[in-house]
Design an enzyme around this catalytic site. Structure first.
Site, short mmCIF file in Angstrom:
data_model
loop_
_atom_site.label_atom_id
_atom_site.label_comp_id
_atom_site.label_asym_id
_atom_site.label_seq_id
_atom_site.Cartn_x
_atom_site.Cartn_y
_atom_site.Cartn_z
N TRP A 93 0.82 -1.21 0.00
CA TRP A 93 0.00 0.00 0.00
C TRP A 93 0.85 1.26 0.00
O TRP A 93 0.55 2.22 -0.72
CB TRP A 93 -0.98 -0.02 1.17
CG TRP A 93 -2.02 -1.07 1.00
CD1 TRP A 93 -2.24 -2.16 1.80
CD2 TRP A 93 -2.98 -1.17 -0.06
NE1 TRP A 93 -3.28 -2.92 1.30
CE2 TRP A 93 -3.75 -2.35 0.17
CE3 TRP A 93 -3.27 -0.39 -1.17
CZ2 TRP A 93 -4.78 -2.75 -0.68
CZ3 TRP A 93 -4.30 -0.79 -2.02
CH2 TRP A 93 -5.03 -1.95 -1.77
N ASP A 122 -1.21 6.38 7.09
CA ASP A 122 -2.31 5.53 6.66
C ASP A 122 -2.52 4.49 7.76
O ASP A 122 -1.72 3.56 7.92
CB ASP A 122 -1.96 4.87 5.33
CG ASP A 122 -3.03 3.88 4.85
OD1 ASP A 122 -3.98 3.60 5.61
OD2 ASP A 122 -2.89 3.36 3.72
N LYS A 166 -12.24 -2.12 8.05
CA LYS A 166 -11.37 -3.09 8.73
C LYS A 166 -11.84 -3.30 10.17
O LYS A 166 -12.18 -4.41 10.56
CB LYS A 166 -9.93 -2.59 8.74
CG LYS A 166 -9.41 -2.14 7.39
CD LYS A 166 -9.29 -3.28 6.40
CE LYS A 166 -8.63 -2.82 5.11
NZ LYS A 166 -8.52 -3.89 4.12
#
Length: 401
Positions: free
Chosen positions: A115, A204, A229
């Site tokens: 990511w 993040d 999540k």
């Protein structure tokens, strides 16, 4: 069709607490006594805006967010923030340093997994400044090309006055996570960051948000998280933005910055209390219910202890499998994620048998990301001790056979 619920170890969209889902069903029919369902009610109604304010209050209280930071809600997930953080923080940097050329305007990226790699690629694509890779974990891996570690602190090189410093706290695909123990070599090197400045630090935290406290939260310019999540369904992105980073992007454009789309500008979100356009109402509602339940249970400290306990059980059985030559952990010790546990099942056809046996027991979502393969078990907040114990029992049986 069976009414029994599976054990969902998927990486996202992920498991949600069953009591929350039951409450959400009631809200779908009648939200807070309005006689209308949450998916039907106006996002500008007093009932919804009051609920949105409570969601913000829960995040601020449970994470101890200081008044220097605003909490914003938007769509687009983490991938949209790959672009938004670049555009907003380059605009801020342009207002602070209008005479610098694009080549003199640095954006620092800490690349520890798939990511953060994608985020750096988007920054290069957008331009407006040069990307400096402060560290890349791959050369420090066992094979020189995998994301299996958090590099030691002496591997980092930060720019003196960058427009942004970007890292991903937990890499969902690769199972790599920064340690919260600042004495650990796998912790984020906050002490190496530029001094005497308001840090343009961007975190993040999508796959670890609300699972444990955020170190040095007040030092961050932006923290963002996709909700799917730990706290809600897909569709919602939560932002914690320091107020000096909520800038007039149009004024920056007049000085040569790249124009920022209206709905990606943090100032638009802040000025409109996150309802400039219709926000993801249902996702906000369910996330709010999850946060209320989190408060009742003890907040991020409760989940930090729970998630460590679950991860310890899983890593213990993986170690036993390694000793038998049947399993192989993918990440170096010290850099392993509490959220996403990744490993290989060794032997011809063994992985397929492992997945098939798990599926037969209602253990779902454990196949690794398509880009790396193997097994990935996600232990997000809603995954219970009992579900983890069930998986561990199955793994022990598999190893014995």
């Amino acid at each position: 069709m069976s009414d029994s619920r599976s054990s969902n170890f998927g990486a996202g969209p992920s498991a949600l607490p069953e009591p929350v889902l039951q409450e959400a069903v009631r809200g779908l029919l009648n939200f807070n006594g309005t006689g209308m369902g949450i998916a039907e009610i106006s996002h500008r109604s007093k009932e919804f805006t009051a609920f949105l304010a409570e969601v913000e209050r829960q995040i601020r209280t449970q994470l101890d967010v200081p008044p220097t930071h605003s909490i914003l809600f938007t769509q687009g997930g983490g991938s949209a923030q790959f672009s938004a953080v670049v555009l907003n923080l380059l605009a801020r940097h342009r207002l602070l340093h209008p005479d610098l050329t694009d080549d003199e305007r640095a954006m620092d990226y800490v690349i520890t997994g798939s990511w953060s790699k994608k985020a750096a690629e988007e920054a290069r694509r957008l331009g407006g400044g040069k990307v400096n890779v402060a560290v890349d974990a791959r050369p420090h891996s066992k094979d020189g090309r995998s994301f299996d570690n958090i590099p030691a602190h002496d591997a980092y090189t930060f720019s003196p006055d960058p427009a942004l410093i970007y890292y991903c706290e937990n890499e969902t695909v690769d199972g790599v996570e920064f340690s919260n123990d600042e004495a650990s070599p796998a912790s984020f090197p906050f002490h190496l960051l530029p001094k005497d400045t308001l840090l343009p630090l961007v975190g993040d935290h999508s796959s670890s948000f609300m699972s444990r406290p955020i170190p040095h939260l007040a030092d961050h310019a932006v923290i963002y998280a996709g909700a799917q999540k730990n706290i809600g369904p897909a569709g919602l992105t939560i932002l914690i933005v320091r107020k000096d980073c909520i800038v007039d992007v149009d004024a920056a454009t007049k000085l040569g910055a790249v124009p920022v789309p209206l709905t990606m500008a943090y100032k638009t979100l802040a000025d409109s209390s996150s309802v400039y356009n219709t926000p993801p109402v249902l996702s906000i509602y369910i996330s709010g219910l999850v946060l209320l339940r989190s408060q009742e249970l003890g907040g991020v400290k409760y989940y930090e202890e729970l998630n460590k306990r679950k991860a310890d059980k899983l890593y213990s059985v993986i170690k036993a499998g390694e000793e038998k030559g049947l399993l192989r952990a993918k990440v170096k010790e010290g850099s392993r994620s509490l959220m996403n546990v990744v490993f290989d099942v060794l032997g011809e056809g063994a992985e397929a048998r492992f997945l098939s046996g798990a599926e037969a027991l209602g253990i779902k979502g454990i196949k690794g990301h398509r880009s790396v393969g193997g097994i990935r078990v996600s232990l997000y907040n809603a995954v219970t001790d009992e579900q983890t114990d069930g998986l561990v029992a199955y793994m022990n049986t598999f190893l014995a056979q």
